[in-house]
Design a protein around this motif. Structure first.
Motif, PDB file in Angstrom:
ATOM      1  N   ALA A  60       0.816  -1.216   0.000  1.00 52.20           N
ATOM      2  CA  ALA A  60       0.000   0.000   0.000  1.00 52.20           C
ATOM      3  C   ALA A  60       0.849   1.265   0.000  1.00 52.20           C
ATOM      4  CB  ALA A  60      -0.935  -0.010   1.215  1.00 52.20           C
ATOM      5  N   GLN A  61       2.126   1.164   0.407  1.00 48.07           N
ATOM      6  CA  GLN A  61       2.991   2.337   0.486  1.00 48.07           C
ATOM      7  C   GLN A  61       3.748   2.625  -0.810  1.00 48.07           C
ATOM      8  OE1 GLN A  61       2.987   4.026   3.491  1.00 48.07           O
ATOM      9  NE2 GLN A  61       1.522   2.471   4.155  1.00 48.07           N
ATOM     10  N   LEU A  62       3.760   1.680  -1.741  1.00 45.88           N
ATOM     11  CA  LEU A  62       4.694   1.742  -2.864  1.00 45.88           C
ATOM     12  C   LEU A  62       4.400   2.805  -3.928  1.00 45.88           C
ATOM     13  CD1 LEU A  62       5.304  -2.069  -3.531  1.00 45.88           C
ATOM     14  CD2 LEU A  62       6.671  -0.491  -2.145  1.00 45.88           C
ATOM     15  N   PRO A  63       3.149   3.066  -4.295  1.00 44.82           N
ATOM     16  CA  PRO A  63       2.908   3.990  -5.401  1.00 44.82           C
ATOM     17  C   PRO A  63       3.542   5.357  -5.173  1.00 44.82           C
ATOM     18  CG  PRO A  63       0.901   2.776  -4.884  1.00 44.82           C
ATOM     19  CD  PRO A  63       1.895   2.453  -3.797  1.00 44.82           C
ATOM     20  N   GLY A  64       4.287   5.811  -6.162  1.00 44.34           N
ATOM     21  CA  GLY A  64       4.937   7.109  -6.082  1.00 44.34           C
ATOM     22  C   GLY A  64       6.200   7.142  -5.253  1.00 44.34           C
ATOM     23  N   LEU A  65       6.572   6.001  -4.634  1.00 47.98           N
ATOM     24  CA  LEU A  65       7.752   5.957  -3.773  1.00 47.98           C
ATOM     25  C   LEU A  65       8.761   4.896  -4.213  1.00 47.98           C
ATOM     26  CD1 LEU A  65       6.018   6.284  -0.270  1.00 47.98           C
ATOM     27  CD2 LEU A  65       7.066   8.105  -1.635  1.00 47.98           C
ATOM     28  N   ALA A  66       8.295   3.765  -4.720  1.00 48.11           N
ATOM     29  CA  ALA A  66       9.182   2.687  -5.168  1.00 48.11           C
ATOM     30  C   ALA A  66       9.495   2.855  -6.648  1.00 48.11           C
ATOM     31  CB  ALA A  66       8.532   1.329  -4.926  1.00 48.11           C
ATOM     32  N   CYS A  67      10.673   2.407  -7.052  1.00 50.82           N
ATOM     33  CA  CYS A  67      11.076   2.544  -8.445  1.00 50.82           C
ATOM     34  C   CYS A  67      10.262   1.618  -9.342  1.00 50.82           C
ATOM     35  CB  CYS A  67      12.574   2.285  -8.608  1.00 50.82           C
ATOM     36  SG  CYS A  67      13.081   0.568  -8.388  1.00 50.82           S
ATOM     37  N   ASP A  68      10.225   1.952 -10.620  1.00 51.72           N
ATOM     38  CA  ASP A  68       9.420   1.191 -11.573  1.00 51.72           C
ATOM     39  C   ASP A  68       9.859  -0.269 -11.658  1.00 51.72           C
ATOM     40  OD1 ASP A  68       8.019   3.501 -12.131  1.00 51.72           O
ATOM     41  OD2 ASP A  68       9.098   3.931 -13.997  1.00 51.72           O
ATOM     42  N   PRO A 197      12.344   9.749 -14.455  1.00 43.52           N
ATOM     43  CA  PRO A 197      11.757  10.938 -15.089  1.00 43.52           C
ATOM     44  C   PRO A 197      10.617  11.553 -14.286  1.00 43.52           C
ATOM     45  CG  PRO A 197      12.161   9.241 -16.728  1.00 43.52           C
ATOM     46  CD  PRO A 197      12.449   8.618 -15.396  1.00 43.52           C
ATOM     47  N   ASP A 198       9.905  10.716 -13.509  1.00 44.83           N
ATOM     48  CA  ASP A 198       8.783  11.228 -12.724  1.00 44.83           C
ATOM     49  C   ASP A 198       9.161  11.531 -11.282  1.00 44.83           C
ATOM     50  OD1 ASP A 198       9.186   8.574 -12.155  1.00 44.83           O
ATOM     51  OD2 ASP A 198       7.066   8.009 -12.197  1.00 44.83           O
ATOM     52  N   GLY A 199      10.465  11.507 -10.961  1.00 42.77           N
ATOM     53  CA  GLY A 199      10.887  11.917  -9.626  1.00 42.77           C
ATOM     54  C   GLY A 199      11.746  10.894  -8.923  1.00 42.77           C
ATOM     55  N   LEU A 200      12.077  11.215  -7.685  1.00 44.62           N
ATOM     56  CA  LEU A 200      12.929  10.368  -6.863  1.00 44.62           C
ATOM     57  C   LEU A 200      12.159   9.128  -6.425  1.00 44.62           C
ATOM     58  CD1 LEU A 200      15.867  10.802  -5.789  1.00 44.62           C
ATOM     59  CD2 LEU A 200      14.815  11.518  -3.633  1.00 44.62           C
ATOM     60  N   ARG A 201      12.834   7.962  -6.478  1.00 42.48           N
ATOM     61  CA  ARG A 201      12.211   6.713  -6.072  1.00 42.48           C
ATOM     62  C   ARG A 201      13.236   5.846  -5.330  1.00 42.48           C
ATOM     63  NH1 ARG A 201       8.671   9.497  -7.531  1.00 42.48           N
ATOM     64  NH2 ARG A 201       6.911   9.021  -8.938  1.00 42.48           N
ATOM     65  N   LEU A 219      10.408  11.421   0.471  1.00 45.45           N
ATOM     66  CA  LEU A 219       9.612  12.643   0.575  1.00 45.45           C
ATOM     67  C   LEU A 219      10.124  13.661   1.589  1.00 45.45           C
ATOM     68  CD1 LEU A 219       6.006  11.110   0.454  1.00 45.45           C
ATOM     69  CD2 LEU A 219       7.350  12.035  -1.445  1.00 45.45           C
ATOM     70  N   SER A 220      10.770  13.212   2.653  1.00 40.95           N
ATOM     71  CA  SER A 220      11.142  14.117   3.731  1.00 40.95           C
ATOM     72  C   SER A 220      12.239  15.089   3.309  1.00 40.95           C
ATOM     73  CB  SER A 220      11.604  13.316   4.953  1.00 40.95           C
ATOM     74  OG  SER A 220      12.096  14.179   5.957  1.00 40.95           O
ATOM     75  N   ASP A 221      12.197  16.286   3.872  1.00 37.13           N
ATOM     76  CA  ASP A 221      13.256  17.270   3.640  1.00 37.13           C
ATOM     77  C   ASP A 221      14.436  17.080   4.587  1.00 37.13           C
ATOM     78  OD1 ASP A 221      11.827  18.558   1.631  1.00 37.13           O
ATOM     79  OD2 ASP A 221      10.802  19.887   3.050  1.00 37.13           O
ATOM     80  N   GLU A 222      14.303  16.161   5.543  1.00 39.58           N
ATOM     81  CA  GLU A 222      15.316  16.019   6.587  1.00 39.58           C
ATOM     82  C   GLU A 222      16.623  15.376   6.115  1.00 39.58           C
ATOM     83  OE1 GLU A 222      15.880  13.645  10.834  1.00 39.58           O
ATOM     84  OE2 GLU A 222      13.874  13.995  10.006  1.00 39.58           O
ATOM     85  N   PRO A 223      16.610  14.243   5.387  1.00 33.27           N
ATOM     86  CA  PRO A 223      17.887  13.584   5.061  1.00 33.27           C
ATOM     87  C   PRO A 223      18.683  14.312   3.991  1.00 33.27           C
ATOM     88  CG  PRO A 223      16.071  12.400   4.054  1.00 33.27           C
ATOM     89  CD  PRO A 223      15.455  13.447   4.933  1.00 33.27           C
ATOM     90  N   VAL A 249      22.152   8.948  -4.579  1.00 32.54           N
ATOM     91  CA  VAL A 249      21.195   8.897  -5.682  1.00 32.54           C
ATOM     92  C   VAL A 249      21.906   8.547  -6.986  1.00 32.54           C
ATOM     93  CG1 VAL A 249      19.421  10.191  -6.933  1.00 32.54           C
ATOM     94  CG2 VAL A 249      19.840  10.674  -4.502  1.00 32.54           C
ATOM     95  N   ILE A 250      21.317   7.623  -7.739  1.00 33.87           N
ATOM     96  CA  ILE A 250      21.803   7.302  -9.075  1.00 33.87           C
ATOM     97  C   ILE A 250      20.770   7.744 -10.105  1.00 33.87           C
ATOM     98  CG2 ILE A 250      23.205   5.353  -8.269  1.00 33.87           C
ATOM     99  CD1 ILE A 250      20.982   3.481  -9.298  1.00 33.87           C
ATOM    100  N   ASP A 251      21.189   7.796 -11.367  1.00 35.53           N
ATOM    101  CA  ASP A 251      20.279   8.143 -12.453  1.00 35.53           C
ATOM    102  C   ASP A 251      19.776   6.921 -13.202  1.00 35.53           C
ATOM    103  OD1 ASP A 251      20.447  10.974 -12.084  1.00 35.53           O
ATOM    104  OD2 ASP A 251      22.404  10.948 -13.052  1.00 35.53           O
ATOM    105  N   SER A 252      20.498   5.800 -13.094  1.00 34.85           N
ATOM    106  CA  SER A 252      20.086   4.561 -13.757  1.00 34.85           C
ATOM    107  C   SER A 252      20.883   3.413 -13.170  1.00 34.85           C
ATOM    108  CB  SER A 252      20.331   4.641 -15.269  1.00 34.85           C
ATOM    109  OG  SER A 252      21.730   4.636 -15.546  1.00 34.85           O
ATOM    110  N   PHE A 253      20.387   2.209 -13.355  1.00 34.34           N
ATOM    111  CA  PHE A 253      21.128   1.040 -12.903  1.00 34.34           C
ATOM    112  C   PHE A 253      22.356   0.798 -13.781  1.00 34.34           C
ATOM    113  CE2 PHE A 253      16.734  -0.102 -11.363  1.00 34.34           C
ATOM    114  CZ  PHE A 253      17.008   0.269 -10.058  1.00 34.34           C
ATOM    115  N   LYS A 254      22.307   1.236 -15.035  1.00 29.06           N
ATOM    116  CA  LYS A 254      23.493   1.131 -15.885  1.00 29.06           C
ATOM    117  C   LYS A 254      24.616   2.002 -15.340  1.00 29.06           C
ATOM    118  CE  LYS A 254      25.140   1.339 -20.648  1.00 29.06           C
ATOM    119  NZ  LYS A 254      26.406   2.002 -20.300  1.00 29.06           N
TER     120      LYS A 254
END
Length: 290
Positions: A60-68, A197-201, A219-223, A249-254
């Motif tokens: 239930a927590q994954l949408p918009g937070l977990a990578c594709d 492309p749709d944000g941090l995941r 989502l948090s501004d703290e870390p 943070v990475i931009d791709s697994f490649k």
């Protein structure tokens, strides 16, 4: 044919006032590489119910937070209402990327861990937390390992990175640099973030399997969020009993795979003279807003 080890010693990571969880004897069933049969029949109805409730809460927590890649692969775990059988899951995983999961009694030392990864075998702790530990557990259990780690092993590029990490880990162990390389695993496989492309995941298992840290990390501004740099990452300490203060943070697994292609020996030489960086500290020129 492998023979059972006479004695296997559990690993200890971080400060602890108790021995690691898990039965490392199993009546002689634990092999020298720390793998053992998954005793699926020993799981109780309460164990399966704990897994089901953990799974439902986390999905239930994954949408918009977990990578594709994670969301795409999650159905490949199979059953949701009970702890999966490793052999059934392995049929799908091996077809996808040539990996398999192997049962272990708990945390294992670095060299057996690296060796298993180098051979495309992912160690999965086979015990599950108690109901009173539903919200938080320090050591990885079968839910953390299955739900958090295994879906990402269905992604071919990420799966290749984990194998490369294991191969490099064997060399790092021989050079006395295993602890430094462990930080790279912590900040990628366990607590990595990716910019889509749709944000941090999130793609790290420690984030994806935690009901609280998933929102904190994304989502948090703290870390602090920093672009992944190998030297910076392996200089950075981490904490095992709180949310992370740093995420890389990475931009791709490649990108992740390509970063780990060169020989790490010069990097280890630099780390020998470099000071460690405490979690949450920014260096001059860093914004923490990657």
């Amino acid at each position: 044919m492998e023979t059972p080890a006479a004695v296997v010693t559990p690993a200890v990571y971080g400060a602890s006032d108790r021995p690691p969880r898990g039965d490392y004897s199993r009546g002689g069933a634990v092999l020298a590489d720390y793998t053992c049969p998954q005793d699926w029949a020993s799981y109780t109805p309460a164990d399966h119910d704990t897994y089901r409730r953990l799974y439902e809460r986390q999905v239930a927590q994954l949408p918009g937070l977990a990578c594709d890649a994670f969301i795409k692969a999650l159905p490949s775990l199979g059953v949701k209402d009970r702890i999966p059988r490793f052999d059934e899951l392995n049929e799908r995983l091996h077809r996808a990327t040539g990996w398999e999961i192997v049962a272990v009694p708990g945390l294992i030392p670095e060299l057996p861990f690296f060796t298993l990864l180098a051979n495309r075998k992912f160690p999965v702790t086979d015990w599950i937390r108690k109901p009173e530990e539903f919200d938080y557990i320090v050591e990885p259990d079968v839910f953390h390992d299955l739900f958090g780690h295994v879906p990402m092993l269905f992604d071919p590029t990420f799966a290749d990175y984990v194998q490369r990490y294991g191969q490099g880990g064997i060399k790092a162990h021989d050079l006395g640099a295993g602890e430094k390389l462990a930080r790279l695993y912590w900040y990628t496989v366990e607590f990595g973030l990716i910019r889509q492309p749709d944000g941090l995941r999130a793609y790290g298992a420690g984030i994806l399997s935690s009901v609280g840290e998933l929102k904190h990390a994304v989502l948090s501004d703290e870390p602090r969020r920093l672009p992944l740099d190998l030297l910076r990452t392996m200089r950075t300490r981490y904490k095992i009993d709180t949310y992370q203060a740093n995420y890389f943070v990475i931009d791709s697994f490649k990108q992740l795979f390509d970063l780990t292609e060169p020989d790490f020996t010069p990097l280890y030489e630099s780390l020998e003279v470099a000071t460690d960086i405490e979690a949450g500290v920014l260096l001059p020129g860093e914004s923490g807003k990657a």
